[in-house]
Write an enzyme that holds these catalytic residues in place. Structure first.
Site, PDB file in Angstrom:
ATOM      1  N   LYS A   1      -0.095  -0.131  -0.955  1.00 46.18           N
ATOM      2  CA  LYS A   1      -1.258   0.731  -1.214  1.00 46.18           C
ATOM      3  C   LYS A   1      -2.174   0.865   0.004  1.00 46.18           C
ATOM      4  O   LYS A   1      -2.837   1.886   0.174  1.00 46.18           O
ATOM      5  CB  LYS A   1      -2.039   0.223  -2.436  1.00 46.18           C
ATOM      6  CG  LYS A   1      -1.250   0.394  -3.737  1.00 46.18           C
ATOM      7  CD  LYS A   1      -2.033  -0.031  -4.954  1.00 46.18           C
ATOM      8  CE  LYS A   1      -1.145   0.018  -6.191  1.00 46.18           C
ATOM      9  NZ  LYS A   1      -1.859  -0.341  -7.419  1.00 46.18           N
TER      10      LYS A   1
ATOM     11  N   ASP B   1      -6.196   4.079 -10.051  1.00 49.04           N
ATOM     12  CA  ASP B   1      -6.122   2.807 -10.783  1.00 49.04           C
ATOM     13  C   ASP B   1      -7.399   2.510 -11.570  1.00 49.04           C
ATOM     14  O   ASP B   1      -7.349   2.121 -12.735  1.00 49.04           O
ATOM     15  CB  ASP B   1      -5.857   1.642  -9.816  1.00 49.04           C
ATOM     16  CG  ASP B   1      -4.419   1.596  -9.338  1.00 49.04           C
ATOM     17  OD1 ASP B   1      -3.519   2.033 -10.094  1.00 49.04           O
ATOM     18  OD2 ASP B   1      -4.187   1.125  -8.214  1.00 49.04           O
TER      19      ASP B   1
END
Ligand code: ATR
Length: 278
Positions: A72, A108
């Site tokens: 990420k 997220d």
């Protein structure tokens, strides 16, 4: 026969490991339910090969990618344009390959907040929130949690310095803590963002954390409920939590938000969550 010039848009999830990823199943369901014609696969990317993989996929005509552990932050660096929430998270879980560059977003935190609020009926506003862990997973959800106006948010971590560094990004509502110093403090929502569960472990938290009616939330997900639930949720149930949920709902919600980033269409999540739980 389809006309030759209609090409299915291709997406995929990039990770290492990635074989366990539920994302292809989730996006196949979103595609079926919305009628959006996409294909979605997975790719195991070498640990030192993320930027190269993205360049190859772009050149090959892929339209976007989801990014999972451990890439990420690589994805954050690969993006030529970032959303505000990706900038705040310091990490990207959704890449969109636009003609003029690569857009990086992070869905997220939105996924966690939507799961709590909409699926579980747990409002964050006015509640005392404990975020356990101060790694990348915690950073990804910090600003979206704060945007819901909790009464306060404590970040507790095994390594205090990391909790302090993360809390410094959060403003006056946020307080850092060690795990031990939580003794005697009560919370309405306790969120586990640590990776302890990967080894079947639970962070060493004191007893008495849960206020009356409190919710335990594990950002990891287990194989199911009962004996198959995550180690953290099993611990929470025997330590006073009134309710518990694993991160499967967050997974589906972050995927739905990524689908929206790519397609401009918001798929229904409840049927997909029910399918995965089934
Ligand atoms: P992620 O991106 O998944 O958040 P990370 O950045 O490596 O991964 O962070 C892992 C988090 O889990 C950290 O908060 C870590 O605590 P430390 O900062 O003290 O290392 C926490 N963690 C991992 N295993 C743990 C355990 N057994 N007990 C308590 N905390 C643990």
């Amino acid at each position: 026969m389809r006309p030759k010039d209609i090409v299915t848009d291709r997406y995929l999830v990039l990770g290492n490991p990635v074989a366990h990823s539920q994302s292809p199943r989730i996006h196949a369901e979103f595609s079926r339910a919305t009628g959006e014609d996409i294909a979605y696969t997975r790719l195991l990317v070498p640990l030192d090969g993320f930027a190269q993989a993205v360049a190859t996929l772009r050149a090959d005509g892929f339209r976007g990618a989801n990014v999972t552990v451990p890439f990420k932050e690589d994805a954050f660096r690969c993006a030529t344009r970032l959303s505000a929430r990706a900038t705040a998270a310091g990490a990207v879980n959704t890449l969109r390959f636009d003609p003029d560059g690569t857009f990086g977003d992070n869905t997220d935190g939105c996924g966690l907040v939507t799961d709590l609020r909409s699926n579980l009926g747990v409002p964050i506003a006015g509640r005392r929130v404990l975020l356990v862990g101060a790694g990348g997973a915690a950073r990804g959800v910090l600003q979206p949690l704060l945007a819901e106006n909790p009464a306060g948010l404590v970040i507790a971590n095994r390594t205090l310095a990391r909790a302090e560094a993360l809390a410094a990004l959060g403003g006056t509502l946020v307080r850092p803590s060690t795990l031990e110093a939580l003794a005697g403090v009560r919370f309405d929502i306790v969120i586990n963002s640590t990776s302890a569960g990967i080894a079947g472990e639970v962070p060493p938290l004191p007893d008495g954390l849960f206020a009356a009616g409190a919710m335990a939330y594990d950002m990891m997900y287990g194989k199911g409920t009962g004996a198959d639930r995550t180690a953290f949720l099993a611990w929470a149930q025997t330590h006073g939590a009134s309710a518990g949920a694993d991160g499967l709902g967050m997974l589906v919600e972050q995927a739905a938000e990524a689908f929206f980033v790519w397609r401009g269409v918001r798929p229904a999540t409840a049927p997909v969550l029910a399918m995965l739980r089934g």
